[in-house]
Design a protein around this motif. Structure first.
Motif, short mmCIF file in Angstrom:
data_model
loop_
_atom_site.label_atom_id
_atom_site.label_comp_id
_atom_site.label_asym_id
_atom_site.label_seq_id
_atom_site.Cartn_x
_atom_site.Cartn_y
_atom_site.Cartn_z
N ASN B 61 37.21 -1.43 58.84
CA ASN B 61 38.21 -1.85 57.87
C ASN B 61 38.28 -0.93 56.64
O ASN B 61 38.43 -1.37 55.51
CB ASN B 61 37.95 -3.29 57.44
N GLY B 62 38.16 0.37 56.91
CA GLY B 62 38.31 1.35 55.83
C GLY B 62 37.00 1.67 55.13
O GLY B 62 35.93 1.25 55.56
N GLY B 63 37.12 2.42 54.04
CA GLY B 63 35.93 2.81 53.29
C GLY B 63 36.27 3.92 52.32
O GLY B 63 37.42 4.14 51.96
N LEU B 64 35.24 4.65 51.92
CA LEU B 64 35.41 5.72 50.93
C LEU B 64 35.04 7.07 51.55
O LEU B 64 33.99 7.20 52.19
CB LEU B 64 34.51 5.43 49.72
N ALA B 65 35.92 8.04 51.38
CA ALA B 65 35.65 9.39 51.88
C ALA B 65 35.49 10.32 50.68
O ALA B 65 36.37 10.37 49.82
CB ALA B 65 36.80 9.87 52.76
N MET B 66 34.35 11.00 50.61
CA MET B 66 34.13 11.95 49.52
C MET B 66 33.90 13.33 50.11
O MET B 66 33.12 13.47 51.07
CB MET B 66 32.95 11.52 48.67
N VAL B 67 34.58 14.31 49.55
CA VAL B 67 34.44 15.67 50.04
C VAL B 67 34.03 16.54 48.86
O VAL B 67 34.68 16.51 47.81
CB VAL B 67 35.76 16.18 50.66
N ASP B 68 32.97 17.27 49.05
CA ASP B 68 32.35 18.05 47.98
C ASP B 68 32.40 19.52 48.40
O ASP B 68 31.79 19.90 49.40
CB ASP B 68 30.91 17.52 47.87
N VAL B 69 33.17 20.30 47.66
CA VAL B 69 33.41 21.68 48.06
C VAL B 69 32.63 22.65 47.19
O VAL B 69 32.80 22.67 45.96
CB VAL B 69 34.92 22.03 47.95
N GLY B 70 31.75 23.42 47.79
CA GLY B 70 31.00 24.44 47.06
C GLY B 70 31.34 25.82 47.59
O GLY B 70 32.23 25.97 48.43
N LEU B 71 30.63 26.81 47.10
CA LEU B 71 30.90 28.18 47.54
C LEU B 71 30.37 28.42 48.96
O LEU B 71 30.93 29.20 49.71
CB LEU B 71 30.26 29.18 46.58
N ASP B 72 29.27 27.76 49.29
CA ASP B 72 28.61 28.02 50.58
C ASP B 72 28.84 26.94 51.62
O ASP B 72 28.59 27.17 52.81
CB ASP B 72 27.09 28.16 50.36
N ASP B 73 29.21 25.74 51.18
CA ASP B 73 29.37 24.67 52.16
C ASP B 73 30.33 23.60 51.65
O ASP B 73 30.64 23.54 50.46
CB ASP B 73 28.02 24.02 52.49
N ILE B 74 30.79 22.79 52.58
CA ILE B 74 31.61 21.63 52.26
C ILE B 74 30.89 20.41 52.84
O ILE B 74 30.53 20.40 54.02
CB ILE B 74 33.02 21.76 52.87
#
Lengths: 112, 144
Positions: B61-74
Motif C-alpha cells: 500500500n505504498g511507502g517512501l522512496a528516497m534517492v541519494d545521489v553522490g559523485l560515486d554512487d546512487i
C-alpha cells in the motif's frame, strides 16, 4: 531501419508519435511480461507486446526505448497514449500476432 | 555537485493505484538525466527503483522512496509499512511470487522483481519485520 519502415512492414497504424517515425531502430524485443523486459533487454529500442497497460509505457521509458507496438489488434486507451506522448514515445498497433510481427521485422533486417 | 555534497530526492509512493505505479521512478529518471548522470547508470537505477516501486504499490500500500545521489554512487532506499516478508531467501528466488492476478495483468507478478533489483544494483539489503514493514536499500555505483 526507421520506424516508418517498421510501420510499413507490419501494416501498422500510428496511434501517437507520427513526428518520431524518422528515428532509426536496430533491434527489438517481444514480450508480454514487463519484468522480463526489465531483466533481459539491453539496447533494444522497440517493444512489441500484446499487454495493454500503462506499465508497458513505463517499462519502455525505463529502458530508453522509443516505440511500443501493440500486436494482435490490441488498442491502448487514451490515458496510455497520453502517457506515451508525454514521454516522447511512438505507439503503433498492428493486427498481426506476436510471432508473425517479430518474424517479419527480423526478416526485414531488424535483427541485431 | 562538489566534494561530498549529495543530492537527496524523496517521493511518496501511493498504494492501491496500480495504473500510477512508476511515477516516482519516472521522476527520478528525469532528474538524473538533468544531473548529467551517464545513461547506463540511469537505466540501472531506473530498473531497481521501478521494480521496487511496483512492489511497494502491490504488496505494501505504498511507502517512501528516497534517492541519494553522490559523485560515486546512487543509493535508493524504499521504506514501506506493509505486511513484511516472512522468508526473504524465498522471496529472492526467481519465479517466487505472492502477487495477485490483477498484478499479472499489468505484466508483473512473475517473481522477477527482487531478483531484477539485485541484478541491477551493486549492493542490496532487505530489512523486513512481519507486521511492521520492509526497507530495501540498493546502491548503484557510478563508473569513474
Amino acid at each position: 531501419m526507421t520506424l516508418n519502415e517498421v510501420r510499413d512492414v507490419l501494416n501498422a497504424e500510428v496511434l501517437t508519435g507520427e513526428e518520431l517515425l524518422d528515428a532509426e531502430v536496430h533491434s527489438a524485443c517481444g514480450s508480454d511480461l514487463m519484468s522480463d523486459v526489465l531483466a533481459y533487454v539491453h539496447n533494444q529500442s522497440l517493444l512489441l507486446t500484446g499487454l495493454v497497460s500503462p506499465q508497458v509505457v513505463r517499462t519502455a521509458e525505463m529502458m530508453d526505448m522509443c516505440c511500443v507496438i501493440f500486436v494482435r489488434g490490441k488498442r491502448p486507451d487514451a490515458s496510455i497514449l497520453q502517457l506515451a506522448q508525454d514521454r516522447g514515445l511512438a505507439v503503433l498497433a498492428t493486427d498481426k500476432r506476436m510471432y508473425q510481427a517479430c518474424g517479419l521485422l527480423y526478416t526485414a533486417g531488424l535483427n541485431e | 555537485m562538489n566534494g561530498d555534497d549529495r543530492i537527496h530526492l524523496s517521493y511518496q509512493v501511493e498504494g492501491g493505484d496500480l495504473t500510477r505505479a512508476g511515477e516516482a521512478s519516472s521522476g527520478v529518471k528525469q532528474t538524473l538525466r538533468k544531473l548529467g548522470i551517464d545513461p547506463g547508470t540511469i537505466r540501472r537505477v531506473s530498473v531497481c527503483m521501478y521494480e521496487g516501486e511496483i512492489n511497494m504499490v502491490i504488496h505494501a500500500n505504498g511507502g517512501l522512496a528516497m534517492v541519494d545521489v553522490g559523485l560515486d554512487d546512487i543509493t535508493i532506499t524504499l521504506t514501506d509499512y506493509g505486511p513484511g516478508i516472512p522468508d526473504i531467501d524465498k522471496a529472492m528466488q526467481a519465479g517466487w511470487s505472492t502477487a495477485a492476478d490483477s498484478v499479472r495483468d499489468l505484466g508483473f507478478g512473475a517473481g522477477m522483481g527482487l531478483p531484477n533489483m539485485k541484478k541491477y544494483s551493486d549492493e542490496m539489503k532487505i530489512k523486513s519485520i512481519v507486521g511492521v514493514g520492509t526497507t530495501v536499500t540498493m546502491v548503484v555505483k557510478i563508473p569513474s
